[in-house]
Design an enzyme around this catalytic site. Structure first.
Site, PDB file in Angstrom:
ATOM      1  N   GLY A   8     -45.513  -1.091 -18.255  1.00  0.00           N
ATOM      2  CA  GLY A   8     -46.822  -0.856 -18.878  1.00  0.00           C
ATOM      3  C   GLY A   8     -46.737   0.013 -20.114  1.00  0.00           C
ATOM      4  O   GLY A   8     -47.707   0.675 -20.487  1.00  0.00           O
ATOM      5  N   SER A 124     -54.825   4.361  -7.938  1.00  0.00           N
ATOM      6  CA  SER A 124     -56.177   4.430  -8.522  1.00  0.00           C
ATOM      7  C   SER A 124     -57.204   4.936  -7.527  1.00  0.00           C
ATOM      8  O   SER A 124     -57.107   4.684  -6.319  1.00  0.00           O
ATOM      9  CB  SER A 124     -56.581   3.029  -8.974  1.00  0.00           C
ATOM     10  N   GLU A 126     -59.834   3.612  -7.105  1.00  0.00           N
ATOM     11  CA  GLU A 126     -60.455   2.424  -6.509  1.00  0.00           C
ATOM     12  C   GLU A 126     -59.986   2.189  -5.073  1.00  0.00           C
ATOM     13  O   GLU A 126     -60.623   1.428  -4.350  1.00  0.00           O
ATOM     14  CB  GLU A 126     -60.188   1.184  -7.379  1.00  0.00           C
ATOM     15  N   TYR A 148     -58.546  -5.490  -7.103  1.00  0.00           N
ATOM     16  CA  TYR A 148     -57.721  -4.460  -7.763  1.00  0.00           C
ATOM     17  C   TYR A 148     -57.456  -3.307  -6.801  1.00  0.00           C
ATOM     18  O   TYR A 148     -56.298  -2.883  -6.606  1.00  0.00           O
ATOM     19  CB  TYR A 148     -58.461  -3.967  -9.021  1.00  0.00           C
TER      20      TYR A 148
END
Ligand code: NAP
Length: 326
Positions: A8, A124, A126, A148
């Site tokens: 990334g 994350s 999330e 995700y």
């Protein structure tokens, strides 16, 4: 010299991390895909590039073997909730299963005598999106509500499994963090970019989803500093990386339109149900007490300042983009 492998590296966080590692004298290797779009951040020439794809275990494993790193930072992947709803299968492979490939590659290097190979996984907030607990910390039960978050949850479990096996592996449970390098597909940059374009007279409205959702927004380079601290810690552990304060999208609009010199955003903003997620966490706010206590990490840029920095950057872009003479 320490050798690090970064996935990334062309993304928001990866670009800041690569700059930080090079400044620290680290030898940096990066996984690159050939389909990288021209407008994404260029990788500095000092970085050794390895062609591969998180979706392709063979090229990923080969790239890690070739780099033979002491530290792997896994920041790559499908990084937005919206994109994960568009392609849940690819999300599970790139954001979830690939982490297993990375951990196994690190484990095999270690077994082959490479010494301590550390893995830091960009997890994350999330993973906590389905919880009613606010704020969340490292003991909050994992409860994802979108593909995700589910992929990040699987990855977080894998990190824990390999840590129990003996690998120096850790998850940085990152809450939202922003910068001028955030792609415009994300709501924060969409707002700052649009506020600047409205101020410049090149755009007349901004369409958003639910303005009441609350997020814990920090400054991306601070979160990259947290990743480095987690990698360098003597003992591997998971850490919530957050500011501890949340704000709504409305709060974000207030500051952004103020910095753009417009003031009231209401005449320019419309809400459209198509931008409202099928399921969404009302409030994600992290408690960063553990990383503050154990690793001495603290955010250095507050909410107001980070929004204003993004708007100032986008005002500059809008000024450059204006036709000459206007
Ligand atoms: P980003 O700007 O969207 O960057 C994503 C990176 O992943 C890009 O470099 C992209 O490379 C790479 N990538 C995507 N698919 C790939 C594949 N199949 N193979 C190899 N590379 C691939 O993300 P970010 O904001 O820097 O976030 C970094 C990490 O932190 C991500 O894992 C994200 O989920 C996590 N995170 C971020 C936040 C946040 O607020 N930013 C919050 C929580 C967690 P290309 O240039 O090739 O597309």
């Amino acid at each position: 010299m320490v050798r690090a492998f970064v996935t990334g590296a062309t993304g928001q966080d990866g670009s800041y991390l690569v700059e930080r590692l090079l400044a620290d004298g680290v030898e940096v290797h990066a996984l690159v895909r050939r389909q990288t779009e021209p407008e994404t951040t260029a990788i500095p020439a000092a970085v050794v590039e390895h062609v591969g794809d998180l979706a392709d275990p063979a090229t990923l494993h080969r790239a890690i073997d070739a780099a033979a790193p002491q530290i792997i930072y896994n920041l790559g992947g499908i990084s937005s909730v919206a994109a994960s709803w568009s392609d849940p299968l690819a999300t599970s492979a790139v954001t979830g299963t690939a982490v297993g490939v990375i951990l196994e590659a690190a484990w095999r290097l270690r077994e082959a005598g490479a010494g301590d190979v550390r893995v830091v996984q960009a997890s994350s907030a999330e993973i906590f999106a389905g919880t009613a607990v606010v704020p969340q910390d490292e003991r909050t039960p994992i409860a994802p509500i979108n593909p995700y978050g589910a992929a990040k949850s699987y990855a977080a479990h894998l990190v824990d499994v390999y840590r129990r096996r003996g690998l120096h592996a850790a998850s940085a449970i990152l809450y939202n963090h922003e910068s001028p390098r955030r792609p415009v597909g994300f709501v924060t940059r969409k707002i700052t970019y649009s506020a600047a374009a409205i101020a410049a007279g090149t755009q007349d409205r901004l369409v958003l989803g639910d303005l009441s959702v609350r997020r814990d927004w920090g400054w991306a380079p601070d979160y990259v500093d947290a990743l480095v601290r987690i990698a360098e810690a003597d003992r591997p552990d998971d850490y919530v990386v957050a500011t501890g304060t949340s704000h709504s999208i409305e709060d974000f609009l207030n500051v952004a339109f103020d910095e753009a010199g417009i003031g009231d955003w209401r005449p320019f903003v419309e809400t459209d149900p198509r931008f409202i997620r099928p399921t969404d966490a009302a409030e994600l706010r992290g408690d960063p007490a553990r990383i503050a206590r154990k690793l001495g990490w603290r955010p250095t840029v507050g909410f107001d300042e980070l929004v204003r920095r993004m708007v100032r950057h986008d005002l500059e872009l809008a000024r450059i983009d204006l036709p000459t003479g206007s």
